[in-house]
Design a protein around this motif. Structure first.
Motif, short mmCIF file in Angstrom:
data_model
loop_
_atom_site.label_atom_id
_atom_site.label_comp_id
_atom_site.label_asym_id
_atom_site.label_seq_id
_atom_site.Cartn_x
_atom_site.Cartn_y
_atom_site.Cartn_z
N GLU A 72 0.81 -1.21 0.00
CA GLU A 72 0.00 0.00 0.00
C GLU A 72 0.85 1.27 0.00
OE1 GLU A 72 -3.13 0.02 -0.45
OE2 GLU A 72 -3.77 -2.02 0.02
N SER A 73 2.13 1.16 0.36
CA SER A 73 2.97 2.36 0.47
C SER A 73 4.29 2.23 -0.30
CB SER A 73 3.27 2.65 1.95
OG SER A 73 3.96 1.56 2.54
N SER A 74 4.40 1.22 -1.14
CA SER A 74 5.68 0.95 -1.79
C SER A 74 5.99 1.88 -2.96
CB SER A 74 5.73 -0.51 -2.27
OG SER A 74 4.74 -0.74 -3.25
N ASP A 75 4.96 2.52 -3.53
CA ASP A 75 5.19 3.37 -4.70
C ASP A 75 6.25 4.43 -4.42
OD1 ASP A 75 3.15 1.87 -5.72
OD2 ASP A 75 1.96 3.56 -6.43
N ALA A 76 6.14 5.07 -3.27
CA ALA A 76 7.08 6.15 -2.94
C ALA A 76 8.50 5.61 -2.79
CB ALA A 76 6.65 6.84 -1.65
N GLU A 77 8.63 4.40 -2.22
CA GLU A 77 9.96 3.81 -2.05
C GLU A 77 10.62 3.54 -3.40
OE1 GLU A 77 10.57 0.83 1.14
OE2 GLU A 77 8.39 0.97 1.43
N TYR A 78 9.84 3.01 -4.34
CA TYR A 78 10.41 2.71 -5.65
C TYR A 78 10.72 3.99 -6.43
CZ TYR A 78 9.70 -2.30 -5.19
OH TYR A 78 9.80 -3.60 -4.79
N GLN A 79 9.85 4.97 -6.32
CA GLN A 79 10.10 6.23 -7.01
C GLN A 79 11.38 6.89 -6.49
OE1 GLN A 79 6.40 8.24 -6.34
NE2 GLN A 79 5.33 7.16 -7.99
N ALA A 80 11.57 6.83 -5.17
CA ALA A 80 12.78 7.39 -4.58
C ALA A 80 14.02 6.63 -5.04
CB ALA A 80 12.68 7.37 -3.06
N ALA A 81 13.90 5.29 -5.10
CA ALA A 81 15.04 4.47 -5.52
C ALA A 81 15.42 4.74 -6.97
CB ALA A 81 14.72 2.99 -5.33
N SER A 86 19.20 3.90 -7.06
CA SER A 86 19.56 2.94 -6.01
C SER A 86 18.61 1.75 -5.95
CB SER A 86 19.59 3.64 -4.65
OG SER A 86 18.31 4.20 -4.34
N LEU A 87 18.08 1.34 -7.09
CA LEU A 87 17.22 0.16 -7.11
C LEU A 87 18.00 -1.05 -6.62
CD1 LEU A 87 15.28 0.50 -10.48
CD2 LEU A 87 14.25 0.39 -8.20
N LEU A 104 12.89 3.26 -19.57
CA LEU A 104 13.85 4.03 -18.77
C LEU A 104 15.21 3.33 -18.66
CD1 LEU A 104 11.42 5.13 -15.90
CD2 LEU A 104 12.41 6.61 -17.68
N ASP A 105 15.32 2.17 -19.29
CA ASP A 105 16.57 1.40 -19.28
C ASP A 105 16.99 1.03 -17.85
OD1 ASP A 105 18.68 0.09 -20.55
OD2 ASP A 105 20.03 1.81 -20.37
N LEU A 106 16.02 0.60 -17.06
CA LEU A 106 16.28 0.31 -15.65
C LEU A 106 16.40 -1.17 -15.34
CD1 LEU A 106 13.84 2.89 -13.97
CD2 LEU A 106 16.34 3.00 -14.06
N VAL A 107 16.01 -2.04 -16.29
CA VAL A 107 15.97 -3.46 -15.97
C VAL A 107 16.82 -4.28 -16.94
CG1 VAL A 107 13.78 -3.46 -14.73
CG2 VAL A 107 13.77 -3.63 -17.21
N HIS A 108 17.33 -5.40 -16.43
CA HIS A 108 18.25 -6.29 -17.14
C HIS A 108 17.45 -7.38 -17.85
CE1 HIS A 108 21.66 -8.98 -17.80
NE2 HIS A 108 22.49 -8.06 -17.34
N GLU A 109 17.87 -7.76 -19.05
CA GLU A 109 17.18 -8.88 -19.74
C GLU A 109 17.53 -10.20 -19.06
OE1 GLU A 109 18.86 -11.30 -21.43
OE2 GLU A 109 20.86 -10.41 -21.54
N LEU A 110 16.59 -11.16 -19.18
CA LEU A 110 16.71 -12.44 -18.48
C LEU A 110 16.70 -13.63 -19.44
CD1 LEU A 110 14.09 -11.66 -15.66
CD2 LEU A 110 16.54 -11.18 -15.66
N ASN A 111 17.15 -13.43 -20.66
CA ASN A 111 17.05 -14.47 -21.69
C ASN A 111 17.76 -15.76 -21.28
OD1 ASN A 111 15.73 -12.56 -23.15
ND2 ASN A 111 17.42 -12.08 -24.50
N SER A 112 18.91 -15.64 -20.63
CA SER A 112 19.67 -16.85 -20.28
C SER A 112 18.98 -17.67 -19.20
CB SER A 112 21.07 -16.46 -19.80
OG SER A 112 21.01 -15.63 -18.64
N VAL A 113 18.09 -17.05 -18.46
CA VAL A 113 17.36 -17.76 -17.40
C VAL A 113 16.23 -18.59 -17.99
CG1 VAL A 113 16.05 -17.49 -15.25
CG2 VAL A 113 17.95 -15.93 -15.77
N PHE A 114 15.71 -18.16 -19.14
CA PHE A 114 14.54 -18.82 -19.73
C PHE A 114 14.79 -19.23 -21.18
CE2 PHE A 114 12.77 -16.13 -16.36
CZ PHE A 114 12.09 -17.09 -15.63
N PRO A 115 15.61 -20.26 -21.41
CA PRO A 115 15.75 -20.78 -22.77
C PRO A 115 14.43 -21.40 -23.23
CG PRO A 115 16.78 -22.25 -21.17
CD PRO A 115 16.39 -21.02 -20.42
N GLU A 116 14.35 -21.72 -24.49
CA GLU A 116 13.09 -22.21 -25.07
C GLU A 116 12.53 -23.41 -24.30
OE1 GLU A 116 11.12 -21.14 -27.41
OE2 GLU A 116 12.32 -19.38 -27.91
N GLU A 117 13.39 -24.35 -23.93
CA GLU A 117 12.88 -25.54 -23.25
C GLU A 117 12.29 -25.22 -21.89
OE1 GLU A 117 17.45 -25.50 -22.78
OE2 GLU A 117 15.94 -25.08 -24.33
#
Length: 470
Positions: A72-81, A86-87, A104-117
């Motif tokens: 219920e109050s996390s929006d402000a924490e993430y906006q500040a980070a 400082s995410l 915003l170029d804030l997140v890393h791709e996860l392709n190696s974690v989820f191969p096709e199989e």
């Protein structure tokens, strides 16, 4: 000669010792690698500690620091980070959509974690464009496969008042709600929901509206937004009638979803509207088991509703693009991919992203099957403009940025409290502002036309799959 040999041997031994020390120091550095994880899933405070303990036992050089933030109050924490750059290494949030975070170029791709199989073990649609993937990259680790909303009923309340009917229609809900209030001398009321939790109100009102107006929110045939429609108007007017007739609790006006659930669990109300995750919370947080669950009531006995099958940002986990420990993060994510879902089932989560039949686990309450059935019935795939033109993402982001600040849920709450008198006028103003933002966004992006958002062959209440986009 011997002296030179001794010197050489001594130097060699010294180098070996230094190398060993450096190796030990390097090992020591690895021992100190700590990954920070922010979690705002209520059940995450239960399942994450168990998984982290197991992972750390297998990987003593990696530590996971878990921070459970309040939804219920996390929006402000993430906006500040984000503002402070400082995410944490990993995070779960509904403060920003995946599209926004990628833009915003804030997140890393996860392709190696989820191969096709690995992807093949997940429910169809989880890895569709716009759910966990944008273009060729996966950005969201899917924990759940989306959510929907339903109505819970308190068996003890109904039994104590001698009421056998679990409402399926609006008329039945109104009648039973009034009966609960009258038979309890006003000590118990019919229905409650967290009126101050805007995300909840927006979602279930839209869901109820689809019975009478399947084009509610997005008209996929004409490619425009629809809010001032029969479905929204009649749903909001019905809830106002419920409130006036004491079938909807006045407590709704001042409580969030957590407090509303508490009132329901202690018998202050007979019915509760909330999400598919609520069963697990009733069992664990409220220690209440005497409940059942049904689909949201419809106006007509044979009425249909549907919700968009979609994995939202809060249904999974992101990795910060600024993490300094990608190798360790990747190792932890692969561990979660292989071990998390069984633990989710064990704590009572019904809508895990993996196919349920492929996961070993024992649900802690029998109602989980009812929740799964409701989810399967209500959540369907709908047309996806990103599958037609990935650049439609830019238009969607601009609409989110420049669209009206209010929402249908806020209009409902204003109508219930008397702050909104002209319901259709408010909905029309909201719809016009939304479509203006949409028109402006289309005009600003010449590569994306309205046709990208139009699907003349769309049939309401039927899945629109990736094959239908081809």
């Amino acid at each position: 000669m011997k002296r030179k040999l001794v010197v050489l041997l001594s130097a060699f031994l010294l180098l070996m010792i230094l190398a060993a020390c450096q190796s030990e120091e390097a090992d020591g550095d690895r021992d100190e690698v700590t990954l920070e994880l922010w979690n705002n899933l209520a059940s995450g405070s239960t399942f994450f500690p168990k998984l982290i303990e197991e992972f750390e036992a297998e990987n003593p050089d990696i530590k996971i620091e878990l921070n459970n933030v309040n939804v219920e109050s996390s929006d402000a924490e993430y906006q500040a980070a984000i503002s402070d750059n400082s995410l944490p290494d990993m995070f779960i949030t509904d403060a920003f959509s995946m599209n926004e975070l990628v833009d915003l170029d804030l997140v890393h791709e996860l392709n190696s974690v989820f191969p096709e199989e690995a992807q093949e073990e997940y429910t169809e649609g989880v890895f569709d464009e716009g759910n966990t993937r944008i273009g060729d990259n996966i950005y969201l680790f899917p924990i759940f496969k989306g959510g929907t909303y339903m109505m819970y009923y308190n068996k003890a309340v109904l039994d104590d008042l001698g009421i056998d009917t679990v409402p399926e229609t609006w008329d039945e809900l109104l009648a039973v709600g009034k009966e609960v209030y009258e038979k309890s001398d006003g000590n118990t009321e019919g229905l409650i929901f967290g009126g101050t939790s805007g995300w909840l109100v927006d979602a279930f009102v839209q869901l109820m509206a689809t019975e009478l107006s399947p084009e509610s929110r997005m008209d996929y045939v004409n490619g425009e937004y629809s809010f001032n429609n029969e479905g929204n108007v009649e749903t909001i007017e019905f809830l106002k009638e419920m409130l006036d007739e004491h079938a909807l609790s006045q407590l709704t006006l001042e409580t969030n979803s957590t407090v509303a659930r508490e009132y329901f669990a202690v018998g202050r109300t007979a019915f509760l509207i909330d999400g598919n995750w609520t069963g697990q919370l009733l069992e664990d947080e409220n220690e209440f088991s005497d409940w059942g669950v049904v689909q949201l009531p419809t106006k007509n006995p044979d009425g249909k509703q549907y919700g968009e099958f979609g994995v939202s940002s809060n249904d999974g986990m992101f990795v910060s693009n600024n993490t300094e420990h990608w190798d360790e993060v990747e190792k932890f994510l692969i561990f979660l991919r292989d071990n998390m879902y069984e633990e989710l089932v064990n704590v009572g989560e019904a809508t895990i992203a993996k196919e349920f039949d492929l996961v070993d686990g024992e649900a802690p309450f029998e109602q989980i099957e009812d929740i799964q059935d409701i989810f399967s019935t209500m959540s369907i795939q709908v047309p996806n403009p990103l599958a037609v033109n990935p650049e439609a993402l830019d238009v969607q982001l601009e609409v989110l940025k420049n669209g009206p600040d209010s929402s249908p849920g806020e209009i409902l709450m204003g109508y219930l409290t008397g702050q909104v008198s002209d319901l259709e006028g408010e909905l029309e103003a909201y719809e016009s502002a939304y479509n203006k933002a949409f028109d402006d966004a289309l005009e600003a992006h010449e590569s994306v036309t309205r046709e990208v958002f139009q699907f003349p062959d769309w049939v309401p209440y039927e899945p629109y799959t990736e094959e239908d986009h081809q």
